[in-house]
Design an enzyme around this catalytic site. Structure first.
Site, short mmCIF file in Angstrom:
data_model
loop_
_atom_site.label_atom_id
_atom_site.label_comp_id
_atom_site.label_asym_id
_atom_site.label_seq_id
_atom_site.Cartn_x
_atom_site.Cartn_y
_atom_site.Cartn_z
N ASP A 132 0.79 -1.24 0.00
CA ASP A 132 0.00 0.00 0.00
C ASP A 132 0.82 1.29 0.00
OD1 ASP A 132 -2.45 -1.29 -0.03
OD2 ASP A 132 -2.45 -1.56 2.14
N ARG A 167 -17.52 3.42 -24.07
CA ARG A 167 -17.31 2.40 -23.04
C ARG A 167 -16.48 2.99 -21.92
NH1 ARG A 167 -15.74 -3.63 -24.96
NH2 ARG A 167 -17.85 -4.40 -25.10
#
Ligand code: ATP
Length: 327
Positions: A132, A167
């Site tokens: 992280d 999209r």
């Protein structure tokens, strides 16, 4: 120099991260060079309580630098959160004649190590092992570079299949509390928008963007979402977009645990090697209860208390830059 230390223990704790093995190898070989014995402790604090120790020699860590995960395994251990659990761990360490520890993990693991020193005077130096990158006292944590490269590679693959108009590809990456992964992956993957826990307002910006059809000039959009984003993750954002727009086709990919796996990048291996080496050197100099990290190219030690108490902030300049580059 502290000549007290004859034997150290090394363990990995909390979530695993690519590069932990390179760190273990560096600890073992640096210690061996200084004639310090090393014991590996399997499954972190759980192994300390269960007496799960294994002697590691230089040759025991051959051929692991390239492996993901951790050969010592890792665990979350609730018993270690209690004074009784830590007393049992300390007793086992003393029986094994282990004088000091190197802990590879995150904030929780640092907290445990700090308490072990306060209560039983067993010194520990910590290494930041988490994908992280959210630990204070180091610019980069071990595993982060591999994780962002894995996620960036996934986005490139999505891009290759993404030809058609209108999209939107939502890609959810790890980061429950911090947006370091999402920001780096969003920038390197050329995302249209990046959702991170530290920020708000991305949803309305994205809605405005799609409402203004004159701005829909791209054949498709990639949006990177940190799992801990305030909207509730990529699926929640998909819901909002589908409710609002009939003409947009939304596809979500949740990358999940593939970000934790894989062979560590060269950069993670170098970082892990450097920090493993420095951790042993710090113990030899008599340092206790500190995390080793690299800030601005310099190796630094940060008291566990400070490393745990402070949070590292994402760079606001990078957030602004990402917005400008997405236009
Ligand atoms: P990650 O970033 O991957 O979550 P972490 O080191 O923060 O890594 P945690 O699960 O929070 O992961 O902590 C690892 C272990 O450290 C826990 O399972 C527990 O054994 C010990 N630990 C965590 N917090 C404490 C605490 N307050 N007191 C004593 N031990 C703790």
């Amino acid at each position: 120099m502290s000549d007290e230390i004859k034997r150290i223990g090394v363990f990995t704790s909390g979530g695993d991260a690519p590069g932990m093995n390179a760190a273990i190898r560096a600890v073992v070989r640096t210690a061996a060079y200084s004639h310090i014995d090393v014991y590996g402790i399997r499954r972190g604090y759980q192994g300390m309580i269960d007496n799960d120790f294994v002697e590691l020699k230089s040759r025991s860590v051959a051929n692991i630098i390239q492996l993901g995960g951790t050969v010592l395994k890792t665990a979350r251990c609730d018993d270690f959160r209690t004074p009784e659990g830590r007393a049992l761990a300390a007793k086992n360490l003393k029986t094994q004649q282990i004088d000091a520890l190197v802990c590879i993990g995150g904030n929780g693991s640092y907290t445990g190590a700090m308490k072990l020193y306060e209560e039983h005077r067993i010194p520990t130096i910590g290494l930041p092992g988490t994908i992280d990158n959210d630990l204070y006292g180091t610019d980069f944590t071990i595993g982060y570079d591999t994780a962002i490269n894995t996620a960036c590679d996934a986005i490139d693959k999505i891009r290759d299949t993404a030809g058609s108009h209108n999209r939107v590809f939502l890609v959810e990456v790890m980061g429950r509390d911090a947006g370091f992964i999402a920001l780096a992956v969003g920038i390197s993957g050329g995302a249209e928008a990046i959702f991170i826990p530290e920020q708000k307002g991305e949803m309305s910006q994205l809605m405005d963007h799609f409402k203004d059809t004159s701005r829909r000039t791209k054949s498709f959009s990639i949006v990177v979402v940190a799992e801990g984003d305030r909207q509730g993750g990529a699926l929640a954002i998909q819901d909002r977009l589908e409710t609002e727009f009939d003409d947009i086709d939304v596809r979500t990919t949740i990358l999940g645990h593939i970000q934790r796996g894989g062979s560590p990048t060269a950069r993670d291996r170098v970082l892990a090697s450097q920090l493993g080496y420095e951790a042993v050197e710090a113990l030899r100099k008599g340092e206790v209860s500190k995390a080793v990290g690299i800030v601005g190219g310099e190796v630094i030690l940060t008291d566990f208390e400070v490393a745990i108490g402070k949070s590292k902030q994402v760079n606001p300049d990078l957030i602004r830059m990402a917005e400008i580059l997405a236009n």
